[in-house]
Design an enzyme around this catalytic site. Structure first.
Site, PDB file in Angstrom:
ATOM      1  N   GLN A 196      -1.261  10.753  17.700  1.00  7.14           N
ATOM      2  CA  GLN A 196      -2.484  10.140  17.184  1.00  7.14           C
ATOM      3  C   GLN A 196      -2.860   8.838  17.897  1.00  7.14           C
ATOM      4  O   GLN A 196      -3.779   8.152  17.468  1.00  7.14           O
ATOM      5  CB  GLN A 196      -2.408   9.970  15.668  1.00  7.14           C
ATOM      6  CG  GLN A 196      -1.420   8.951  15.156  1.00  7.14           C
ATOM      7  CD  GLN A 196      -1.253   9.057  13.636  1.00  7.14           C
ATOM      8  OE1 GLN A 196      -0.593   9.963  13.140  1.00  7.14           O
ATOM      9  NE2 GLN A 196      -1.843   8.135  12.890  1.00  7.14           N
ATOM     10  N   GLY A 213       0.845  -1.207   0.000  1.00  9.08           N
ATOM     11  CA  GLY A 213       0.000   0.000   0.000  1.00  9.08           C
ATOM     12  C   GLY A 213       0.873   1.248   0.000  1.00  9.08           C
ATOM     13  O   GLY A 213       0.693   2.152  -0.829  1.00  9.08           O
ATOM     14  N   HIS A 214       1.857   1.271   0.909  1.00 11.27           N
ATOM     15  CA  HIS A 214       2.764   2.433   0.963  1.00 11.27           C
ATOM     16  C   HIS A 214       3.590   2.530  -0.326  1.00 11.27           C
ATOM     17  O   HIS A 214       3.838   3.614  -0.840  1.00 11.27           O
ATOM     18  CB  HIS A 214       3.752   2.299   2.135  1.00 11.27           C
ATOM     19  CG  HIS A 214       3.108   2.180   3.475  1.00 11.27           C
ATOM     20  ND1 HIS A 214       3.090   1.013   4.204  1.00 11.27           N
ATOM     21  CD2 HIS A 214       2.455   3.097   4.233  1.00 11.27           C
ATOM     22  CE1 HIS A 214       2.471   1.213   5.346  1.00 11.27           C
ATOM     23  NE2 HIS A 214       2.066   2.460   5.398  1.00 11.27           N
TER      24      HIS A 214
HETATM   25  O1  PAF Z   1      -1.713   7.070   7.645  1.00 14.89           O
HETATM   26  C1  PAF Z   1      -0.698   7.127   8.372  1.00 14.89           C
HETATM   27  O2  PAF Z   1       0.209   6.306   8.272  1.00 14.89           O
HETATM   28  C2  PAF Z   1      -0.594   8.233   9.416  1.00 14.89           C
HETATM   29  O3  PAF Z   1      -1.824   8.523   9.977  1.00 14.89           O
HETATM   30  C3  PAF Z   1       0.082   9.511   8.865  1.00 14.89           C
HETATM   31  C4  PAF Z   1      -0.720  10.149   7.748  1.00 14.89           C
HETATM   32  C5  PAF Z   1       1.473   9.172   8.364  1.00 14.89           C
HETATM   33  C6  PAF Z   1       0.222  10.546   9.989  1.00 14.89           C
HETATM   34  O4  PAF Z   1       0.967  10.059  11.041  1.00 14.89           O
END
Ligand code: PAF
Length: 284
Positions: free
Chosen positions: A59, A34-35
């Site tokens: 988060q 995905g990344h």
């Molecule tokens: O989707 C993620 O991996 C995270 O929420 C992000 C956008 C890198 C922010 O920490």
């Protein structure tokens, strides 16, 4: 070439020298296809791509998996280098801060809150989560100053939060949403899938199967939504659902009577692991 940067000072110095436009892929590492699909899209559009690997403490709530979250920098760098071979002459600048203070200096207590989107659905289950996401992404945007940034649509609410932040704050960056990458089984790729046993991975398919069933009942027609809503009610009798909802795809409003596109969003929980997914469906 992959360039690894561990401090904000180095990052800003490097960015100040940049003559060309840059793409940006923010991640928390533990990379999967995905990344990599985000990275390859960025590399197809920019010769220089900035890529962050930072497990953002803001988060995560205190009881969540911040400490257990997989940190696999060496493997991540190998995956990036392997992708980069397909783009000769390009460069990926990886910002993997050596600690959180590089991103959030002690006196910096600015919080970005995207009102209206930050306290519903995932934001209702995880209070403060989207403030943490918006705050870190805003900070990374300030450091990287990218022309375009790439996010997976698997985290659909996150994508909308970031789009709205960029619009509200008039940030000079284009936000691109990229399709969810799935295993052949339909399971959406996620760094948290590695927490699952093989049996749980099988159970996890309930998530994508249920969403696909709802999407095929709707079949792009407004008049079918009522039937889908009653099917959804039956599906949700399974207590492993944190939530499963049909919402307007642009605002996440519950009122979908005039929606042109809807999103089916759900979180299915297996022990401690919350699996998140969504499907978007155009309506005629
Ligand atoms: O989707 C993620 O991996 C995270 O929420 C992000 C956008 C890198 C922010 O920490």
């Amino acid at each position: 070439m992959v360039t690894l940067i561990r401090t904000t000072v180095e990052l800003v110095n490097r960015r100040n020298l940049e003559k060309k436009n840059v793409g940006f892929v923010p991640t928390m590492g533990s990379l999967h296809q995905g990344h990599i699909s985000l990275l390859e899209k960025a590399l197809s559009e920019f010769e220089i791509v900035y890529f962050s690997i930072f497990v953002n403490p803001l988060q995560f709530a205190p009881h969540e998996d911040f400490n257990q979250y997989p940190r696999t920098l060496e493997n991540d760098l190998n995956l990036i280098a392997a992708s980069l071979k397909k783009f000769p002459g390009s460069e990926v600048v990886v910002f993997a801060p050596k600690d959180s203070a590089e991103v959030f200096p002690p006196q910096n207590d600015q919080v970005i809150s995207v009102e209206g989107l930050n306290n519903i659905l995932e934001g209702a289950v995880r209070p403060g989560h989207f403030d943490g996401v918006a705050t870190v992404v805003h900070r990374l945007f300030q450091l990287m100053r990218p022309n375009r940034a790439y996010f997976g649509l698997k985290d659909y609410q996150q994508y909308l939060v970031i789009k709205k932040m960029v619009k509200d704050l008039v940030l000079p960056v284009e936000v691109i949403g990229m399709p969810t990458i799935r295993e052949n089984s339909g399971l959406a790729l996620s760094s948290r899938n590695q927490y699952l046993t093989p049996e749980e991975k099988n159970e996890a398919l309930t998530l994508s199967k249920s969403m696909n069933e709802l999407a095929s009942v709707i079949n792009h027609k407004h008049e079918n939504i009522k039937i889908a809503q009653s099917k959804l009610k039956r599906i949700k009798e399974d207590k492993r659902w944190n939530y499963l909802e049909i919402r307007d795809a642009f605002t996440l409003s519950e009122d979908i009577s005039h929606s042109k596109k809807i999103a089916i969003l759900g979180v299915f929980q297996l022990r401690e692991t919350r699996l998140l997914d969504n499907l978007q469906v155009e309506l005629q």
